[in-house]
Design an enzyme around this catalytic site. Structure first.
Site, PDB file in Angstrom:
ATOM      1  N   ARG A   1      -7.814   6.794  -0.682  1.00  0.00           N
ATOM      2  CA  ARG A   1      -7.149   7.629  -1.679  1.00  0.00           C
ATOM      3  C   ARG A   1      -7.641   7.219  -3.060  1.00  0.00           C
ATOM      4  O   ARG A   1      -8.082   6.082  -3.275  1.00  0.00           O
ATOM      5  CB  ARG A   1      -5.633   7.461  -1.598  1.00  0.00           C
TER       6      ARG A   1
ATOM      7  N   LYS B   1      -0.015   3.363   0.825  1.00  0.00           N
ATOM      8  CA  LYS B   1       1.381   3.672   0.532  1.00  0.00           C
ATOM      9  C   LYS B   1       2.284   2.595   1.112  1.00  0.00           C
ATOM     10  O   LYS B   1       2.041   2.086   2.198  1.00  0.00           O
ATOM     11  CB  LYS B   1       1.740   5.040   1.114  1.00  0.00           C
TER      12      LYS B   1
ATOM     13  N   HIS C   1      -9.473  13.870  -2.816  1.00  0.00           N
ATOM     14  CA  HIS C   1      -8.824  14.058  -1.522  1.00  0.00           C
ATOM     15  C   HIS C   1      -9.672  14.913  -0.593  1.00  0.00           C
ATOM     16  O   HIS C   1      -9.582  14.772   0.634  1.00  0.00           O
ATOM     17  CB  HIS C   1      -7.439  14.686  -1.711  1.00  0.00           C
TER      18      HIS C   1
ATOM     19  N   ARG D   1     -11.778  12.568   1.159  1.00  0.00           N
ATOM     20  CA  ARG D   1     -10.989  11.897   2.196  1.00  0.00           C
ATOM     21  C   ARG D   1     -10.875  12.789   3.434  1.00  0.00           C
ATOM     22  O   ARG D   1     -11.040  12.324   4.563  1.00  0.00           O
ATOM     23  CB  ARG D   1      -9.612  11.554   1.632  1.00  0.00           C
TER      24      ARG D   1
ATOM     25  N   HIS E   1      -2.640   6.053   7.927  1.00  0.00           N
ATOM     26  CA  HIS E   1      -1.484   6.880   8.257  1.00  0.00           C
ATOM     27  C   HIS E   1      -0.468   6.056   9.035  1.00  0.00           C
ATOM     28  O   HIS E   1      -0.821   5.333   9.966  1.00  0.00           O
ATOM     29  CB  HIS E   1      -1.908   8.082   9.103  1.00  0.00           C
TER      30      HIS E   1
ATOM     31  N   TYR F   1      -6.471  16.728  11.977  1.00  0.00           N
ATOM     32  CA  TYR F   1      -7.935  16.802  11.951  1.00  0.00           C
ATOM     33  C   TYR F   1      -8.506  17.298  13.272  1.00  0.00           C
ATOM     34  O   TYR F   1      -9.620  17.796  13.301  1.00  0.00           O
ATOM     35  CB  TYR F   1      -8.518  15.450  11.545  1.00  0.00           C
TER      36      TYR F   1
END
Length: 333
Positions: A148, A180, A253, A256, A279, A288
């Protein structure tokens, strides 16, 4: 409200920008309650909360503010989270939050660049000057790691490492990324990205670092300070213009998404891609697989001569001509 925001930062590890957005959302909510003479959250019931989304939409529309479904969902999520937290703490006797429903967000597939387009984007930073060398390293690094933009701007020099391996295996270049919730992960750095990064570290970064005080940050601006997310966006937008790519298709992004899509298309295991992307759930990564399925359908529909239903003018395809065997019977198999 302050306690709820502290909990968001400490327990859930949300980014400061997210906490700041929640603070603004809750300020608007408390203002709405005050207009209705409600000063105690214990007075809020389900009927009260059901009226809030309509008021929110009308107010923002009247102010000429376009609100996406994602933004509205976040604003309502802040209110639900506040009531849930206070109910669990015993501050409120009930939790009316479940009555607050937001708009259904359309599920959009992430738009990835093709491999040829990524190559054009990276090759657009082909100069030998300091800015081009730095920009090339950033573009290569984003595509090589799928990180990110916030992870990129937070990197320090020591986050990039070379791991020695056993059994005469070649060393492995990796980077430690902080995602995150401050979750950390180790991601390999490919040879092309490592080559571009080395050129930047040896030929550009020492001079940039001497201009400023950010001695530890990996990527620096022309004045020696740490790069902002906005600066990285502009670097990629500039590269996209040079590469002749539409502006709406180029962003950190998108790189990404391209990283993940190309891995899945190449046969990478979904769990591995999940770890590389950081994730928390493989459910997020599964999108995806739908991207690659959609791409397969598009390629088939545009490439196969008989992918579409025949039109009346074309008629039905001809029946195979019967072939007679020696005994005179027809053989159609």
């Amino acid at each position: 409200m302050a306690g709820f925001l502290v909990a968001l930062r400490a327990e859930r590890g949300l980014a400061e920008n997210t906490v700041r957005a929640y603070r603004s959302d809750l300020r608007a909510y408390r203002g709405w309650l005050a207009e209705r003479g409600i000063t105690d959250l214990a007075e809020v019931d389900e009927a009260t909360l059901r009226a809030y989304p309509g008021w929110l939409a009308e107010t923002r529309a009247a102010a000429g503010v376009a609100t996406s479904a994602a933004t509205t969902g976040r604003m309502l999520s802040a209110v639900r989270g506040l009531h849930r937290q206070l109910f669990r703490d015993g501050t409120l006797p009930t939790d009316p939050g479940p009555a607050l429903r937001g708009p259904r967000r359309p599920r959009r597939l992430p738009k990835a660049l093709s491999i040829a387009e990524v190559t054009r984007l990276i090759e657009s930073a082909a100069g030998d000057d300091p800015v081009s060398l730095r920009d090339r390293a950033i573009l290569e690094f984003l595509y090589a790691t799928g990180c990110r933009v916030s992870e990129l701007t937070g990197l320090v020099v020591d986050d990039v490492q070379t791991l020695e391996r056993v059994d005469d295996a070649p060393p492995l270049d990796v980077v430690r990324l902080r995602g995150k919730g401050d979750r950390q992960r180790i991601v390999p750095v490919g040879a092309c990205a490592r080559h571009a990064l080395d050129a930047y570290l040896v030929r550009v970064r020492p001079a940039l670092a001497a201009r400023g005080r950010s001695r530890s940050r990996l990527f620096l601006g022309v004045r020696g300070g740490p790069l902002s997310r906005q600066a990285v966006w502009e670097i990629i937008a500039r590269a996209g213009r040079r590469a002749g790519l539409p502006e709406h298709r180029v962003s950190p992004h998108v790189l990404r998404h391209s990283f993940a899509t190309h891995l899945v298309s190449g046969g990478a295991d979904l769990r591995v891609v999940q770890e590389l992307l950081g994730h928390a759930s493989v459910t997020t990564t599964q999108i995806y697989t739908r991207v690659t399925e959609e791409h397969l359908r598009e390629v088939y529909a545009t490439s196969h001569p008989r992918a579409h239903r025949a039109t009346p003018a074309q008629g039905r395809p001809p029946e195979p001509a019967p072939v007679r065997d020696d005994g005179g019977s027809e053989v159609t198999d």
